[in-house]
Write a protein that holds these residues in place. Sequence first.
Motif, PDB file in Angstrom:
ATOM      1  N   SER A 134      29.435  28.525 -31.169  1.00 16.89           N
ATOM      2  CA  SER A 134      28.573  29.240 -30.221  1.00 16.89           C
ATOM      3  C   SER A 134      29.057  29.053 -28.791  1.00 16.89           C
ATOM      4  O   SER A 134      29.030  29.995 -27.988  1.00 16.89           O
ATOM      5  CB  SER A 134      27.125  28.760 -30.363  1.00 16.89           C
ATOM      6  N   THR A 135      29.511  27.834 -28.443  1.00 19.37           N
ATOM      7  CA  THR A 135      30.018  27.582 -27.087  1.00 19.37           C
ATOM      8  C   THR A 135      31.296  28.368 -26.833  1.00 19.37           C
ATOM      9  O   THR A 135      31.470  28.966 -25.760  1.00 19.37           O
ATOM     10  CB  THR A 135      30.279  26.078 -26.889  1.00 19.37           C
ATOM     11  N   PHE A 136      32.193  28.382 -27.805  1.00 23.96           N
ATOM     12  CA  PHE A 136      33.444  29.122 -27.677  1.00 23.96           C
ATOM     13  C   PHE A 136      33.175  30.614 -27.530  1.00 23.96           C
ATOM     14  O   PHE A 136      33.842  31.310 -26.761  1.00 23.96           O
ATOM     15  CB  PHE A 136      34.324  28.856 -28.897  1.00 23.96           C
ATOM     16  N   THR A 137      32.180  31.110 -28.274  1.00 24.38           N
ATOM     17  CA  THR A 137      31.827  32.529 -28.195  1.00 24.38           C
ATOM     18  C   THR A 137      31.197  32.873 -26.848  1.00 24.38           C
ATOM     19  O   THR A 137      31.505  33.915 -26.258  1.00 24.38           O
ATOM     20  CB  THR A 137      30.845  32.892 -29.327  1.00 24.38           C
ATOM     21  N   ALA A 138      30.310  32.007 -26.364  1.00 23.16           N
ATOM     22  CA  ALA A 138      29.640  32.268 -25.085  1.00 23.16           C
ATOM     23  C   ALA A 138      30.631  32.259 -23.922  1.00 23.16           C
ATOM     24  O   ALA A 138      30.523  33.069 -22.996  1.00 23.16           O
ATOM     25  CB  ALA A 138      28.539  31.234 -24.853  1.00 23.16           C
ATOM     26  N   PHE A 139      31.620  31.354 -23.971  1.00 24.91           N
ATOM     27  CA  PHE A 139      32.607  31.234 -22.891  1.00 24.91           C
ATOM     28  C   PHE A 139      33.957  31.767 -23.371  1.00 24.91           C
ATOM     29  O   PHE A 139      34.962  31.049 -23.376  1.00 24.91           O
ATOM     30  CB  PHE A 139      32.726  29.777 -22.450  1.00 24.91           C
ATOM     31  N   ARG A 140      33.965  33.034 -23.777  1.00 27.03           N
ATOM     32  CA  ARG A 140      35.201  33.632 -24.279  1.00 27.03           C
ATOM     33  C   ARG A 140      36.307  33.592 -23.230  1.00 27.03           C
ATOM     34  O   ARG A 140      37.479  33.364 -23.563  1.00 27.03           O
ATOM     35  CB  ARG A 140      34.949  35.088 -24.691  1.00 27.03           C
ATOM     36  N   SER A 141      35.953  33.827 -21.983  1.00 30.48           N
ATOM     37  CA  SER A 141      36.957  33.846 -20.926  1.00 30.48           C
ATOM     38  C   SER A 141      37.284  32.455 -20.399  1.00 30.48           C
ATOM     39  O   SER A 141      38.224  32.297 -19.615  1.00 30.48           O
ATOM     40  CB  SER A 141      36.466  34.729 -19.763  1.00 30.48           C
ATOM     41  N   HIS A 142      36.530  31.452 -20.814  1.00 31.83           N
ATOM     42  CA  HIS A 142      36.776  30.064 -20.406  1.00 31.83           C
ATOM     43  C   HIS A 142      36.670  29.147 -21.628  1.00 31.83           C
ATOM     44  O   HIS A 142      35.757  28.319 -21.719  1.00 31.83           O
ATOM     45  CB  HIS A 142      35.767  29.633 -19.333  1.00 31.83           C
ATOM     46  N   PRO A 143      37.587  29.251 -22.589  1.00 32.84           N
ATOM     47  CA  PRO A 143      37.478  28.472 -23.835  1.00 32.84           C
ATOM     48  C   PRO A 143      37.551  26.971 -23.623  1.00 32.84           C
ATOM     49  O   PRO A 143      37.111  26.197 -24.481  1.00 32.84           O
ATOM     50  CB  PRO A 143      38.667  28.978 -24.663  1.00 32.84           C
ATOM     51  N   GLU A 144      38.094  26.543 -22.474  1.00 32.97           N
ATOM     52  CA  GLU A 144      38.179  25.107 -22.223  1.00 32.97           C
ATOM     53  C   GLU A 144      36.804  24.453 -22.130  1.00 32.97           C
ATOM     54  O   GLU A 144      36.670  23.236 -22.341  1.00 32.97           O
ATOM     55  CB  GLU A 144      38.967  24.831 -20.941  1.00 32.97           C
ATOM     56  N   MET A 145      35.766  25.253 -21.856  1.00 37.75           N
ATOM     57  CA  MET A 145      34.411  24.702 -21.753  1.00 37.75           C
ATOM     58  C   MET A 145      33.952  24.125 -23.092  1.00 37.75           C
ATOM     59  O   MET A 145      33.256  23.104 -23.133  1.00 37.75           O
ATOM     60  CB  MET A 145      33.433  25.782 -21.291  1.00 37.75           C
ATOM     61  N   ALA A 146      34.331  24.756 -24.195  1.00 42.47           N
ATOM     62  CA  ALA A 146      33.941  24.260 -25.515  1.00 42.47           C
ATOM     63  C   ALA A 146      34.579  22.906 -25.786  1.00 42.47           C
ATOM     64  O   ALA A 146      33.923  21.975 -26.284  1.00 42.47           O
ATOM     65  CB  ALA A 146      34.340  25.264 -26.593  1.00 42.47           C
ATOM     66  N   TYR A 147      35.866  22.761 -25.438  1.00 45.84           N
ATOM     67  CA  TYR A 147      36.562  21.490 -25.676  1.00 45.84           C
ATOM     68  C   TYR A 147      36.044  20.391 -24.750  1.00 45.84           C
ATOM     69  O   TYR A 147      35.894  19.233 -25.173  1.00 45.84           O
ATOM     70  CB  TYR A 147      38.063  21.685 -25.494  1.00 45.84           C
ATOM     71  N   MET A 148      35.781  20.739 -23.508  1.00 44.08           N
ATOM     72  CA  MET A 148      35.261  19.731 -22.576  1.00 44.08           C
ATOM     73  C   MET A 148      33.859  19.284 -22.984  1.00 44.08           C
ATOM     74  O   MET A 148      33.505  18.102 -22.827  1.00 44.08           O
ATOM     75  CB  MET A 148      35.252  20.292 -21.146  1.00 44.08           C
ATOM     76  N   ARG A 149      33.063  20.202 -23.508  1.00 48.21           N
ATOM     77  CA  ARG A 149      31.723  19.828 -23.962  1.00 48.21           C
ATOM     78  C   ARG A 149      31.806  18.826 -25.110  1.00 48.21           C
ATOM     79  O   ARG A 149      31.092  17.818 -25.114  1.00 48.21           O
ATOM     80  CB  ARG A 149      30.958  21.075 -24.409  1.00 48.21           C
ATOM     81  N   MET A 150      32.665  19.095 -26.087  1.00 48.80           N
ATOM     82  CA  MET A 150      32.812  18.178 -27.210  1.00 48.80           C
ATOM     83  C   MET A 150      33.340  16.817 -26.752  1.00 48.80           C
ATOM     84  O   MET A 150      32.853  15.763 -27.187  1.00 48.80           O
ATOM     85  CB  MET A 150      33.768  18.770 -28.257  1.00 48.80           C
ATOM     86  N   GLY A 151      34.337  16.824 -25.876  1.00 51.07           N
ATOM     87  CA  GLY A 151      34.945  15.579 -25.417  1.00 51.07           C
ATOM     88  C   GLY A 151      33.991  14.714 -24.621  1.00 51.07           C
ATOM     89  O   GLY A 151      33.911  13.491 -24.831  1.00 51.07           O
ATOM     90  N   LEU A 152      33.248  15.323 -23.693  1.00 51.22           N
ATOM     91  CA  LEU A 152      32.301  14.556 -22.886  1.00 51.22           C
ATOM     92  C   LEU A 152      31.167  14.008 -23.747  1.00 51.22           C
ATOM     93  O   LEU A 152      30.743  12.855 -23.569  1.00 51.22           O
ATOM     94  CB  LEU A 152      31.741  15.438 -21.767  1.00 51.22           C
ATOM     95  N   ALA A 153      30.671  14.806 -24.684  1.00 54.82           N
ATOM     96  CA  ALA A 153      29.603  14.340 -25.574  1.00 54.82           C
ATOM     97  C   ALA A 153      30.064  13.150 -26.409  1.00 54.82           C
ATOM     98  O   ALA A 153      29.321  12.170 -26.581  1.00 54.82           O
ATOM     99  CB  ALA A 153      29.149  15.474 -26.484  1.00 54.82           C
ATOM    100  N   PHE A 154      31.299  13.211 -26.916  1.00 56.26           N
ATOM    101  CA  PHE A 154      31.824  12.103 -27.712  1.00 56.26           C
ATOM    102  C   PHE A 154      31.943  10.834 -26.873  1.00 56.26           C
ATOM    103  O   PHE A 154      31.553   9.741 -27.314  1.00 56.26           O
ATOM    104  CB  PHE A 154      33.185  12.473 -28.289  1.00 56.26           C
ATOM    105  N   ALA A 155      32.487  10.952 -25.660  1.00 60.16           N
ATOM    106  CA  ALA A 155      32.664   9.780 -24.795  1.00 60.16           C
ATOM    107  C   ALA A 155      31.321   9.137 -24.460  1.00 60.16           C
ATOM    108  O   ALA A 155      31.176   7.900 -24.495  1.00 60.16           O
ATOM    109  CB  ALA A 155      33.398  10.187 -23.516  1.00 60.16           C
ATOM    110  N   ILE A 156      30.318   9.950 -24.154  1.00 58.37           N
ATOM    111  CA  ILE A 156      29.001   9.414 -23.796  1.00 58.37           C
ATOM    112  C   ILE A 156      28.344   8.748 -24.998  1.00 58.37           C
ATOM    113  O   ILE A 156      27.769   7.653 -24.877  1.00 58.37           O
ATOM    114  CB  ILE A 156      28.116  10.537 -23.228  1.00 58.37           C
ATOM    115  N   ALA A 157      28.423   9.371 -26.163  1.00 62.88           N
ATOM    116  CA  ALA A 157      27.840   8.774 -27.365  1.00 62.88           C
ATOM    117  C   ALA A 157      28.499   7.436 -27.693  1.00 62.88           C
ATOM    118  O   ALA A 157      27.825   6.472 -28.094  1.00 62.88           O
ATOM    119  CB  ALA A 157      27.977   9.733 -28.546  1.00 62.88           C
ATOM    120  N   LEU A 158      29.807   7.345 -27.521  1.00 62.16           N
ATOM    121  CA  LEU A 158      30.530   6.095 -27.784  1.00 62.16           C
ATOM    122  C   LEU A 158      30.082   4.996 -26.820  1.00 62.16           C
ATOM    123  O   LEU A 158      29.785   3.870 -27.245  1.00 62.16           O
ATOM    124  CB  LEU A 158      32.037   6.333 -27.648  1.00 62.16           C
ATOM    125  N   ILE A 159      29.999   5.315 -25.531  1.00 63.98           N
ATOM    126  CA  ILE A 159      29.616   4.309 -24.528  1.00 63.98           C
ATOM    127  C   ILE A 159      28.170   3.855 -24.737  1.00 63.98           C
ATOM    128  O   ILE A 159      27.870   2.655 -24.724  1.00 63.98           O
ATOM    129  CB  ILE A 159      29.813   4.870 -23.107  1.00 63.98           C
TER     130      ILE A 159
END
Length: 354
Positions: A146-171
């Motif tokens: 859904s994130t990748f679809t919403a930000f079709r012109s900015h696909p990096e937003m989907a990857y940054m969302r996953m990465g930041l969520a993982f880092a915060i959950a780990l900490i």
Amino acid sequence: MENTTMQRKAASSRTNLFAAVSLLFILGLYLFSSNAPGTWLANPKLQLFKTLFISIMLEAMPFILVGVIISALLHVFVSDAMIRRFIPSNPVLGILTATVLGIIFPICECGIVPAIRKLIRRGMPTHVATAFILVGPIINPIVFWSTFTAFRSHPEMAYMRMGLAFAIALIVGLIVYRVVRFDPLRETTAAANVHTHAYIHHHHHDDQHRHDDNHEHSHAHRSGKIAEVMGHAVSEFFDMGKFLLIGALLVGLLQTFVSNTELMALGHGAGSSNALMMALGFMLSLCSTSDAFVAQSFLTTFDKGALLAFMVFGPMLNLKSLLMMLAVFKTKFVLLVGVCVTVLVYVGSLLIMN
């Protein structure tokens, strides 16, 4: 226990009432906006509001449908014991496993807190459960899609969302591992044992019944499982749908009657837009499968860091999930997790865009 159940029913009734009023409001706009120009119902802003509201609902609905069907299948056919067997004792590996479980089992924040309560009762470590609560609603294929679809012109937003969520959950998981030395659940062990005893007794009786009439029960069991899947999917769809309806209504009103200039003034300055979008994510309490479409609507108003803060903070901590967590966990535990998540999302969303 009885008071908590009554409070939940009262809160649900109020939410249902508000959703019903919202539907009537939208229906009224469509029925009467065809009046002659010059009337307030034909105001261009109301026409814009209708367009925004419907576009958010139509874009998000397919993802909610897929999510509730998968969630219902997991709820019925995957037991807590099956999940618990895969949790290692090492804290870092345990949190990493929780992340993997979030990918495999896409559970929305609407249903993750009750599921985690059962897992903690059966021995899941608190730090792993905390990480799963935070990462489960975000790091899963449906939310990524859904994130990748919403930000079709900015696909990096989907990857940054996953990465930041993982880092915060780990900490946050590691902080809980080091700090929390108490039972986080509100319900006492004695009460949990009563429920466990009732559960065992009930299933022992069911085992005897299966032994008496195996073929007939097997057929009824399969039919019951299908009915349970359908019932759970329908219930969760309407539960999430009403919050999406409320969120779309509020966002439509905000986008229609508050200009971009006024919004940028509120979020003007270093980091203030991030804080504003985090507050908006908390108040709207949108489902993680659909909030990316709402965030995308602010793409021309706020920078990507603010939108990232909205998409990470909202699913981790919002008004709806906070009330559910307070009903299940002790206040000091919820306060610890809430403060950690707030600080880390704010700082992380600033650093990741620099």
